[in-house]
Design a protein around this motif. Sequence first.
Motif, PDB file in Angstrom:
ATOM      1  N   ALA A 218      18.503  17.477 -39.109  1.00 49.88           N
ATOM      2  CA  ALA A 218      19.910  17.893 -39.271  1.00 49.88           C
ATOM      3  C   ALA A 218      20.347  17.613 -40.696  1.00 49.88           C
ATOM      4  CB  ALA A 218      20.812  17.164 -38.269  1.00 49.88           C
ATOM      5  N   PRO A 219      19.893  18.402 -41.661  1.00 45.80           N
ATOM      6  CA  PRO A 219      20.247  18.119 -43.066  1.00 45.80           C
ATOM      7  C   PRO A 219      21.730  18.280 -43.358  1.00 45.80           C
ATOM      8  CG  PRO A 219      19.123  20.231 -42.879  1.00 45.80           C
ATOM      9  CD  PRO A 219      19.025  19.590 -41.530  1.00 45.80           C
ATOM     10  N   ASN A 220      22.382  19.270 -42.753  1.00 41.68           N
ATOM     11  CA  ASN A 220      23.805  19.498 -43.018  1.00 41.68           C
ATOM     12  C   ASN A 220      24.677  18.420 -42.392  1.00 41.68           C
ATOM     13  OD1 ASN A 220      23.760  22.343 -44.318  1.00 41.68           O
ATOM     14  ND2 ASN A 220      22.501  22.577 -42.499  1.00 41.68           N
ATOM     15  N   LEU A 221      24.325  18.001 -41.177  1.00 35.78           N
ATOM     16  CA  LEU A 221      25.080  16.926 -40.526  1.00 35.78           C
ATOM     17  C   LEU A 221      24.911  15.616 -41.279  1.00 35.78           C
ATOM     18  CD1 LEU A 221      26.834  16.077 -38.119  1.00 35.78           C
ATOM     19  CD2 LEU A 221      24.738  15.670 -36.825  1.00 35.78           C
ATOM     20  N   SER A 222      23.687  15.353 -41.768  1.00 36.08           N
ATOM     21  CA  SER A 222      23.443  14.124 -42.529  1.00 36.08           C
ATOM     22  C   SER A 222      24.183  14.141 -43.860  1.00 36.08           C
ATOM     23  CB  SER A 222      21.940  13.954 -42.771  1.00 36.08           C
ATOM     24  OG  SER A 222      21.236  13.894 -41.548  1.00 36.08           O
ATOM     25  N   ALA A 223      24.390  15.344 -44.436  1.00 32.16           N
ATOM     26  CA  ALA A 223      25.104  15.427 -45.708  1.00 32.16           C
ATOM     27  C   ALA A 223      26.568  15.038 -45.563  1.00 32.16           C
ATOM     28  CB  ALA A 223      24.992  16.844 -46.273  1.00 32.16           C
ATOM     29  N   ILE A 224      27.150  15.250 -44.391  1.00 33.32           N
ATOM     30  CA  ILE A 224      28.574  14.938 -44.193  1.00 33.32           C
ATOM     31  C   ILE A 224      28.775  13.498 -43.739  1.00 33.32           C
ATOM     32  CG2 ILE A 224      30.598  15.471 -42.786  1.00 33.32           C
ATOM     33  CD1 ILE A 224      29.886  18.333 -42.828  1.00 33.32           C
ATOM     34  N   VAL A 225      28.111  13.102 -42.670  1.00 38.92           N
ATOM     35  CA  VAL A 225      28.375  11.785 -42.065  1.00 38.92           C
ATOM     36  C   VAL A 225      27.319  10.755 -42.403  1.00 38.92           C
ATOM     37  CG1 VAL A 225      29.646  12.833 -40.172  1.00 38.92           C
ATOM     38  CG2 VAL A 225      27.207  12.442 -39.914  1.00 38.92           C
ATOM     39  N   GLY A 226      26.218  11.143 -43.030  1.00 44.97           N
ATOM     40  CA  GLY A 226      25.149  10.187 -43.304  1.00 44.97           C
ATOM     41  C   GLY A 226      24.091  10.210 -42.211  1.00 44.97           C
ATOM     42  N   SER A 227      22.900   9.743 -42.563  1.00 42.48           N
ATOM     43  CA  SER A 227      21.787   9.792 -41.612  1.00 42.48           C
ATOM     44  C   SER A 227      21.989   8.853 -40.429  1.00 42.48           C
ATOM     45  CB  SER A 227      20.481   9.436 -42.335  1.00 42.48           C
ATOM     46  OG  SER A 227      20.219  10.342 -43.385  1.00 42.48           O
ATOM     47  N   GLU A 277      33.906   6.284 -37.670  1.00 34.30           N
ATOM     48  CA  GLU A 277      34.558   5.286 -38.516  1.00 34.30           C
ATOM     49  C   GLU A 277      33.563   4.552 -39.399  1.00 34.30           C
ATOM     50  OE1 GLU A 277      36.460   2.289 -36.235  1.00 34.30           O
ATOM     51  OE2 GLU A 277      34.666   1.709 -35.134  1.00 34.30           O
ATOM     52  N   GLN A 278      32.254   4.732 -39.171  1.00 30.31           N
ATOM     53  CA  GLN A 278      31.238   4.107 -40.003  1.00 30.31           C
ATOM     54  C   GLN A 278      30.846   4.974 -41.195  1.00 30.31           C
ATOM     55  OE1 GLN A 278      27.947   3.107 -37.457  1.00 30.31           O
ATOM     56  NE2 GLN A 278      29.259   2.233 -35.873  1.00 30.31           N
ATOM     57  N   THR A 279      31.402   6.170 -41.296  1.00 32.88           N
ATOM     58  CA  THR A 279      31.048   7.058 -42.395  1.00 32.88           C
ATOM     59  C   THR A 279      31.719   6.599 -43.690  1.00 32.88           C
ATOM     60  OG1 THR A 279      32.903   8.510 -41.843  1.00 32.88           O
ATOM     61  CG2 THR A 279      30.768   9.013 -40.843  1.00 32.88           C
ATOM     62  N   GLU A 280      31.132   7.028 -44.790  1.00 34.17           N
ATOM     63  CA  GLU A 280      31.666   6.644 -46.102  1.00 34.17           C
ATOM     64  C   GLU A 280      33.035   7.284 -46.346  1.00 34.17           C
ATOM     65  OE1 GLU A 280      30.422   7.048 -50.838  1.00 34.17           O
ATOM     66  OE2 GLU A 280      29.132   7.845 -49.250  1.00 34.17           O
ATOM     67  N   ILE A 281      33.211   8.501 -45.888  1.00 35.57           N
ATOM     68  CA  ILE A 281      34.493   9.188 -46.096  1.00 35.57           C
ATOM     69  C   ILE A 281      35.610   8.459 -45.367  1.00 35.57           C
ATOM     70  CG2 ILE A 281      35.726  11.352 -45.703  1.00 35.57           C
ATOM     71  CD1 ILE A 281      33.139  12.838 -46.032  1.00 35.57           C
ATOM     72  N   PHE A 282      35.343   8.035 -44.150  1.00 37.44           N
ATOM     73  CA  PHE A 282      36.366   7.345 -43.354  1.00 37.44           C
ATOM     74  C   PHE A 282      36.732   6.004 -43.987  1.00 37.44           C
ATOM     75  CE2 PHE A 282      37.943   4.700 -39.927  1.00 37.44           C
ATOM     76  CZ  PHE A 282      38.775   5.546 -39.230  1.00 37.44           C
ATOM     77  N   GLN A 283      35.728   5.270 -44.477  1.00 35.24           N
ATOM     78  CA  GLN A 283      35.995   3.944 -45.021  1.00 35.24           C
ATOM     79  C   GLN A 283      36.734   4.003 -46.354  1.00 35.24           C
ATOM     80  OE1 GLN A 283      35.487   1.137 -43.450  1.00 35.24           O
ATOM     81  NE2 GLN A 283      34.507   2.110 -41.687  1.00 35.24           N
ATOM     82  N   THR A 284      36.501   5.057 -47.147  1.00 31.86           N
ATOM     83  CA  THR A 284      37.175   5.166 -48.445  1.00 31.86           C
ATOM     84  C   THR A 284      38.549   5.817 -48.357  1.00 31.86           C
ATOM     85  OG1 THR A 284      35.998   7.262 -48.831  1.00 31.86           O
ATOM     86  CG2 THR A 284      35.003   5.243 -49.710  1.00 31.86           C
ATOM     87  N   SER A 315      18.371  23.672 -46.369  1.00 32.25           N
ATOM     88  CA  SER A 315      18.577  22.975 -47.641  1.00 32.25           C
ATOM     89  C   SER A 315      19.744  21.988 -47.598  1.00 32.25           C
ATOM     90  CB  SER A 315      18.821  24.000 -48.753  1.00 32.25           C
ATOM     91  OG  SER A 315      19.985  24.752 -48.495  1.00 32.25           O
ATOM     92  N   GLY A 316      20.650  22.137 -46.654  1.00 30.32           N
ATOM     93  CA  GLY A 316      21.796  21.233 -46.539  1.00 30.32           C
ATOM     94  C   GLY A 316      22.961  21.582 -47.437  1.00 30.32           C
ATOM     95  N   ASN A 317      22.946  22.760 -48.055  1.00 25.57           N
ATOM     96  CA  ASN A 317      24.053  23.144 -48.953  1.00 25.57           C
ATOM     97  C   ASN A 317      25.363  23.327 -48.189  1.00 25.57           C
ATOM     98  OD1 ASN A 317      22.380  23.137 -51.208  1.00 25.57           O
ATOM     99  ND2 ASN A 317      21.744  25.262 -50.873  1.00 25.57           N
ATOM    100  N   THR A 318      25.275  23.830 -46.959  1.00 28.69           N
ATOM    101  CA  THR A 318      26.491  24.012 -46.161  1.00 28.69           C
ATOM    102  C   THR A 318      27.188  22.682 -45.887  1.00 28.69           C
ATOM    103  OG1 THR A 318      25.484  25.942 -45.098  1.00 28.69           O
ATOM    104  CG2 THR A 318      27.406  24.982 -44.025  1.00 28.69           C
ATOM    105  N   GLY A 319      26.415  21.672 -45.533  1.00 26.86           N
ATOM    106  CA  GLY A 319      27.004  20.355 -45.290  1.00 26.86           C
ATOM    107  C   GLY A 319      27.618  19.756 -46.538  1.00 26.86           C
ATOM    108  N   ARG A 320      26.953  19.910 -47.677  1.00 24.01           N
ATOM    109  CA  ARG A 320      27.515  19.378 -48.922  1.00 24.01           C
ATOM    110  C   ARG A 320      28.794  20.121 -49.318  1.00 24.01           C
ATOM    111  NH1 ARG A 320      21.945  18.467 -49.905  1.00 24.01           N
ATOM    112  NH2 ARG A 320      21.596  20.638 -50.525  1.00 24.01           N
ATOM    113  N   ALA A 321      28.834  21.429 -49.080  1.00 23.75           N
ATOM    114  CA  ALA A 321      30.063  22.186 -49.378  1.00 23.75           C
ATOM    115  C   ALA A 321      31.212  21.731 -48.485  1.00 23.75           C
ATOM    116  CB  ALA A 321      29.800  23.682 -49.199  1.00 23.75           C
ATOM    117  N   PHE A 322      30.918  21.504 -47.202  1.00 23.15           N
ATOM    118  CA  PHE A 322      31.965  21.006 -46.294  1.00 23.15           C
ATOM    119  C   PHE A 322      32.445  19.621 -46.707  1.00 23.15           C
ATOM    120  CE2 PHE A 322      30.842  23.761 -42.348  1.00 23.15           C
ATOM    121  CZ  PHE A 322      31.549  24.801 -42.926  1.00 23.15           C
ATOM    122  N   LYS A 323      31.523  18.792 -47.163  1.00 21.03           N
ATOM    123  CA  LYS A 323      31.911  17.440 -47.591  1.00 21.03           C
ATOM    124  C   LYS A 323      32.827  17.502 -48.807  1.00 21.03           C
ATOM    125  CE  LYS A 323      30.010  12.932 -48.870  1.00 21.03           C
ATOM    126  NZ  LYS A 323      28.769  12.153 -49.125  1.00 21.03           N
TER     127      LYS A 323
END
Length: 485
Positions: A218-227, A277-284, A315-323
Amino acid sequence: MATLADSFLADLDELSDNEAEIPEDNDVDTADMEEDVDGDLADLENLNYDDLDSVSKLQKTQRYSDIVQKVEEALKKDSDVLVQGVDLEDDPEYQLIVDCNALSVDIENEIVIIHNFIRDKYRLKFPELESLVHHPIDYARVVKKIGNEMDLTLVDLEGLLPSAIIMVVSVTASTTTGKPLPEEVLSKTIEACDRALDLDSAKKKVLDFVESRMGYIAPNLSAIVGSAVAAKLMGTAGGLSALAKMPACNVQLLGAKKKNLAGFSTATSQFRVGYLEQTEIFQTTPPSLRMRACRILAAKSTLVARVDSIRGDPSGNTGRAFKDDILKKIEKWQEPPPAKQPKPLPVPDSEPKKKRGGRRLRKMKERYAITDMRKLANRMQFGVPEESSLGDGLGEGYGMLGQAGSGKLRVSVGQSKLAAKVAKKFKEKNYGSSGATSGLTSSLAFTPVQGIELTNPQAHAHQLGSGTQSTYFSETGTFSKIKRT
């Protein structure tokens, strides 16, 4: 003709015939079914809830041992990306990841079963503990640490629970009505705690393995919330396909725990939030905006999970764009409102105004102009009291009216130009009698300007004829007939 009773009797005969044609095998099947039901009931009756092995059976299955062994070997091998050129569904390591996701769900259910077993046994010793410590693993650790000790001041719970919960547990244990457990029951309880902790460690290994392969699965999911969070979401949901079918409101709640605040404030606690709540986006994100950020994270995670489930973007570009979009939205929320700009005055209009002029406008201004009497009524002379309609300063004041003369309200009203023109127009008209002279004819005429006026009745006699000679009829003129076409 057959009656209704005869038709009913015929139907009964047909039913009896069909019952006779039923083969004897059905009787055998019915007997077997009854025996199966009796056997299941017997198994339920013979089930011993005091025996841990009869309640928890997952760790003794061949499937559990095989998957855990393969996971340990894969973690030691630390292989990189899966075999290239092979379909994802046919790859053996992907199949292992799918099995790990299913096993993690089974481990969760097994931990719940063991937790109920521990609660039933330890309720005699400390009945209030289950309402203070909700998480099954934390409960098992605390039970294993306390054991049969009645004085919790001798037990060090530091590191197992938050300090606030430790204080509440200690105070509650001093007033509990529980009694020490027998050695046999205590040994079964400690064994159940060990088994729950072993299952929890096996689950962590499985999640670590899935997390290490998240970059490919799941490269796109990992790009948003982390592995790590992606592995937990997949493990709790039961696989990537199950996560893709789940609505965003349920993804937000995956991994949510029931929190016991022990009477403390709920202002800073985050409810209805799970692993996100453990994601980097949520904590920052600032605390006031975290719930909005969590909802966006859940929505975008569901979208990229659907992309990953069909291998839409490896490639995970979709997940990075969403992030990037999520981060831009959060930054936009934190921007202060725009300052109020000073509004400049409009450009003065130097062109001449298009106003109506002429005789009609001058007449209107003259008609509505303020009179001299009103001007005097609006003025006040310094040091001189004004007269009023009711006297003694009461009522409507008259200003400077009448103060220049003998004290009486006398104002000489000058005739306006408009009134003079009206008077002149009325003078030109004849307000006397008609041309016929009689004894009742009077030379007095009543006009609206000067009242009674002395006029000459014969002044305009030469202008109007008598009899039929008038403005409308003439002695020489005739009527004309106009033909219609």
